[in-house]
Design a protein around this motif. Structure first.
Motif, mmCIF file in Angstrom:
data_model
loop_
_atom_site.group_PDB
_atom_site.id
_atom_site.type_symbol
_atom_site.label_atom_id
_atom_site.label_comp_id
_atom_site.label_asym_id
_atom_site.label_seq_id
_atom_site.Cartn_x
_atom_site.Cartn_y
_atom_site.Cartn_z
ATOM 1 N N GLN A 462 34.073 38.827 56.842
ATOM 2 C CA GLN A 462 33.298 38.625 55.611
ATOM 3 C C GLN A 462 34.116 37.833 54.595
ATOM 4 O OE1 GLN A 462 30.232 39.421 55.003
ATOM 5 N NE2 GLN A 462 29.814 40.619 56.853
ATOM 6 N N ASN A 463 33.430 37.228 53.651
ATOM 7 C CA ASN A 463 34.156 36.536 52.585
ATOM 8 C C ASN A 463 34.265 37.386 51.334
ATOM 9 O OD1 ASN A 463 34.567 34.170 54.019
ATOM 10 N ND2 ASN A 463 32.474 33.501 53.567
ATOM 11 N N ASP A 464 33.202 38.126 51.037
ATOM 12 C CA ASP A 464 33.150 38.881 49.783
ATOM 13 C C ASP A 464 32.635 40.290 50.044
ATOM 14 O OD1 ASP A 464 33.397 36.367 48.043
ATOM 15 O OD2 ASP A 464 31.615 35.964 49.271
ATOM 16 N N ILE A 465 33.243 41.243 49.343
ATOM 17 C CA ILE A 465 32.774 42.626 49.449
ATOM 18 C C ILE A 465 32.593 43.150 48.025
ATOM 19 C CG2 ILE A 465 33.249 44.932 50.397
ATOM 20 C CD1 ILE A 465 35.418 43.569 52.164
ATOM 21 N N TYR A 466 31.491 43.824 47.789
ATOM 22 C CA TYR A 466 31.243 44.397 46.453
ATOM 23 C C TYR A 466 31.328 45.910 46.526
ATOM 24 C CZ TYR A 466 30.092 39.678 45.501
ATOM 25 O OH TYR A 466 30.210 38.322 45.377
ATOM 26 N N GLU A 493 35.111 42.748 44.730
ATOM 27 C CA GLU A 493 34.826 42.939 43.310
ATOM 28 C C GLU A 493 34.242 44.323 43.116
ATOM 29 O OE1 GLU A 493 32.373 40.424 40.446
ATOM 30 O OE2 GLU A 493 33.111 38.982 41.925
ATOM 31 N N ALA A 494 34.695 44.985 42.062
ATOM 32 C CA ALA A 494 34.105 46.284 41.740
ATOM 33 C C ALA A 494 33.205 46.101 40.532
ATOM 34 C CB ALA A 494 35.203 47.289 41.430
ATOM 35 N N TYR A 495 32.056 46.713 40.590
ATOM 36 C CA TYR A 495 31.098 46.580 39.502
ATOM 37 C C TYR A 495 30.531 47.923 39.115
ATOM 38 C CZ TYR A 495 29.903 42.209 37.445
ATOM 39 O OH TYR A 495 29.910 41.118 36.618
ATOM 40 N N ALA A 496 30.339 48.094 37.808
ATOM 41 C CA ALA A 496 29.589 49.276 37.360
ATOM 42 C C ALA A 496 28.173 49.074 37.887
ATOM 43 C CB ALA A 496 29.612 49.345 35.847
ATOM 44 N N ALA A 497 27.679 50.035 38.658
ATOM 45 C CA ALA A 497 26.417 49.818 39.381
ATOM 46 C C ALA A 497 25.295 49.371 38.452
ATOM 47 C CB ALA A 497 26.034 51.090 40.131
ATOM 48 N N GLY A 498 25.274 49.905 37.245
ATOM 49 C CA GLY A 498 24.207 49.555 36.301
ATOM 50 C C GLY A 498 24.314 48.132 35.781
ATOM 51 N N GLU A 499 25.469 47.516 35.937
ATOM 52 C CA GLU A 499 25.688 46.152 35.446
ATOM 53 C C GLU A 499 25.284 45.082 36.461
ATOM 54 O OE1 GLU A 499 26.102 45.628 31.965
ATOM 55 O OE2 GLU A 499 27.456 44.090 32.677
ATOM 56 N N LEU A 500 25.014 45.525 37.688
ATOM 57 C CA LEU A 500 24.721 44.573 38.760
ATOM 58 C C LEU A 500 23.693 43.538 38.349
ATOM 59 C CD1 LEU A 500 24.288 46.667 42.029
ATOM 60 C CD2 LEU A 500 25.864 44.767 41.658
ATOM 61 N N LYS A 501 22.653 44.034 37.685
ATOM 62 C CA LYS A 501 21.512 43.180 37.351
ATOM 63 C C LYS A 501 21.879 42.101 36.341
ATOM 64 C CE LYS A 501 18.678 46.753 36.440
ATOM 65 N NZ LYS A 501 19.267 47.878 37.162
#
Ligand code: G6P
Length: 607
Positions: A462-466, A493-501
């Motif tokens: 894979q190239n990218d994992i979130y 990349e780590a993201y706050a799940a609510g920020e995904l959008k």
């Protein structure tokens, strides 16, 4: 990062120097070298790359000298290559030296020396030190070193040989750690005590001090050349749990050691129902008058802080902010005598965290450090210290020290919660009981090892994992992403799940792997809807949760469920295990240098 060793004794120095450098490899480096001295003069052998390259050169060289210095270099000024590797020898061959730290005024000094006719042979900041020592040499090498030190701005730990005095190694320190020891082997010099096995006691050079190390004695001097009396510190017997003990990598061994690292730390400070920190205490009044808590750190220690911030704020009922040390030190803060500033560091030597701690002290804050390495700069430089008892950690990517940091932060939470009257007697006891059970919960999560090994296939190629999550799950996602990227070299990349959008979701395509961390019931439904959102865009979702919630993740492609936890506020230590194992096995599949990832250092001693 850079490491220093030195040996002066009755036996050939090479095996001691090379052995010491190999022990320091874990800190990260890109070239290595040694200098040996005897009555014939100074010989320097250095090479770009791994210590094996240096060994190849040494194989051809038969040097029986019993005095020498060695260095592993992690490039800052000048690319990694042979001419920039340490030791650096002065133009006339009078001095050879190894240096840890950074000389901030090296360019000015270089111009000055060049105008005087000095010819430099490297691009390093270090070379100005050997050049200055030669310039100031009047027959007394210590005086030359002291005059040199007066001209230097920045940080240094130095091991220095002078051609005219083959019976000694000169040492100086400012801002970078340097330790010395005397035992049956002779005189030893090192920037990290891992360098030599079996050390019983060490002398720590303080800022502005100098030392002359001989085979059977050490003279300590202050900047005025006056003798200083110094007592050694004794080392605990089990500090160095040597070797891989049958594991393929230190990282896997250290992942497995986490139940012990966590429980040892948590239980060391429990006396019945009391929490007693020998190096830190606050009365009820002091605890009640706190106005804010800062948690400051770098790397995974920052991720531990970010997780603990939620728990502290929840339980201690105070504003609590986790801040990256390199950001903290250049930002305005609101620190007063009632502000508790907690600095978290495995090594106790991270330059940015040390600088942030000094800033907080200058502003009058109450400083507490949470440190794994005893006697490190931060441990001795803060108002209070709590040691984590993870033992020596060798793999660059931290695992057991991270768990132990969480144990210490949870203890601080309970300690403050009780003293501030925010935790009732009953809730306090319950919290401590849960804390005592976390070692077993980590053990339970370790049973997922072969499942993680098999699931690692998802990421290879894979190239990218979130990584996504909310609250403590988000802090955990950040640590999972950091572990994966640092050892497998995959972009994560780590993201706050609510920020995904608000951005990241545009990157989700057919097959993009998303690791959804969801260990907490209070936000479970919310994260489950985020899973639906990424699934709708084609993501391949691996959910990390507890066994009891597994049925709720019907949309996930794979589920990694750890045994049920007693307290979801304290879910991070057990939850970290599958993420660590996934990154370990992904890196293994990809043939990466797991214990010593490229470009990284265990202890980042420069800004
Ligand atoms: C380096 C290490 C990390 C560590 C960070 C902070 O980047 O590779 O594992 O988390 O430094 O180090 P410290 O010693 O301050 O915890």
């Amino acid at each position: 990062m850079c490491g220093i060793v030195g040996y002066i004794g009755a036996s050939p120095a090479v095996p001691y120097l090379v052995g010491g450098l190999e022990k320091l490899e874990y800190r990260g480096y890109d070239s290595a070298g040694i200098a040996l001295i005897d009555r014939q003069g100074i010989a320097v052998i250095r090479e770009k790359g791994r210590i094996d390259e240096l060994k190849k050169l040494l194989g051809e060289e038969k040097n029986e000298s019993t005095v020498g210095i060695g260095h592993t270099r992690w490039a800052t000024h000048g690319e990694p290559c042979r001419k920039n590797a340490h030791p650096h020898v002065s133009q006339k061959g009078l001095f050879a030296l190894v240096h840890n730290g950074i000389i901030e005024n090296s360019e000015e000094l270089r111009q000055e020396l060049m105008a005087e006719g000095y010819v430099f042979s490297s691009e390093t900041d270090t070379e100005v030190i050997s050049a200055l020592a030669e310039k100031y040499y009047d027959g007394c090498p210590v005086r030359a070193l002291m005059r040199t030190a007066e001209r230097l701005v920045g940080s240094y730990a130095l091991g220095v040989l002078c051609r005219d005095f083959p019976d000694r190694i000169l040492c100086a320190r400012k801002g970078s750690p340097l330790l010395l020891a005397l035992d049956e082997r002779g005189g030893l010099l090192f920037s990290d005590k891992v360098a030599f096995e079996g050390l019983r006691e060490v002398y720590r050079l303080e800022d502005g001090e100098f030392a002359v190390l001989k085979q059977d004695n050490i003279t300590f001097l202050d900047a005025m050349g006056r003798n200083i009396d110094k007592s050694p510190s004794r080392l605990a017997g089990d500090e160095y749990d040597a070797g891989k003990q049958g594991y393929a990598h230190f990282m896997l061994k250290e992942i497995d050691q986490q139940p012990r690292a966590f429980s040892r730390t948590a239980e060391a400070y429990l006396q019945g129902e009391d929490i007693v920190f020998p190096g830190f205490s606050l009365s009820e009044d002091q605890a009640r008058s706190l106005d804010m808590i800062y948690l400051v750190a770098c790397g995974s220690a920052y991720n531990a802080a970010a997780a603990a911030q939620y728990t502290l704020q929840q339980i201690v009922n105070l504003p609590c902010r986790s801040v990256i040390a390199s950001e903290f030190r250049y930002t305005r803060h609101y620190i007063g005598k009632n502000t508790l500033c907690v600095f978290i560091s495995q090594s106790g030597e991270t330059a940015d965290t040390i600088a942030a701690m000094e800033l907080a002290r200058r502003q009058g804050g109450r400083t507490l450090s949470i440190i794994n390495v005893p006697d490190s700069t931060m441990a001795v430089g803060s108002d209070g210290v709590i040691y984590t008892l993870a033992g020596t950690e060798i793999a660059v990517a931290t695992t057991k020290a991270y768990s132990a940091q969480l144990a210490a932060l949870y203890l601080v939470t309970a300690y403050l919660g009780k003293r501030r009257g925010e935790l009732s007697e009953e809730n306090y006891r319950l919290f401590l009981n849960h804390l005592k059970g976390i070692g077993a919960e980590i053990k339970g999560a370790l049973a997922l090892r072969s499942r993680c090994e098999s699931l690692s296939r998802i990421f290879d190629g894979q190239n990218d994992i979130y990584f996504i999550g909310r609250k403590t799950d988000y802090a955990l996602a950040a640590e999972g992403a950091l572990k994966m990227k640092e050892i497998s070299y995959l972009h994560c990349e780590a993201y706050a799940a609510g920020e995904l959008k608000h951005g990241t979701i545009s990157l989700i395509e057919e097959g993009t792997p998303v690791v959804a961390v969801c260990l907490r019931k209070d936000i479970l439904k919310k994260t489950v809807s985020n899973i639906s959102e990424v699934k709708a865009r084609g993501a391949f979702v691996l959910a990390v949760t507890q066994e009891r919630y597994a049925p709720l993740f019907s949309e996930a492609d794979e589920i990694l469920a750890i045994p049920d936890l007693a307290d979801e506020e304290l879910s991070v230590p057990a939850g970290a295990v599958p993420l660590q194992l996934l990154s370990y096995y992904t890196a293994l599949r990809r043939g990466c240098a797991i214990d010593k990832p490229r470009n990284l250092a265990k202890s980042v001693t420069v800004e």
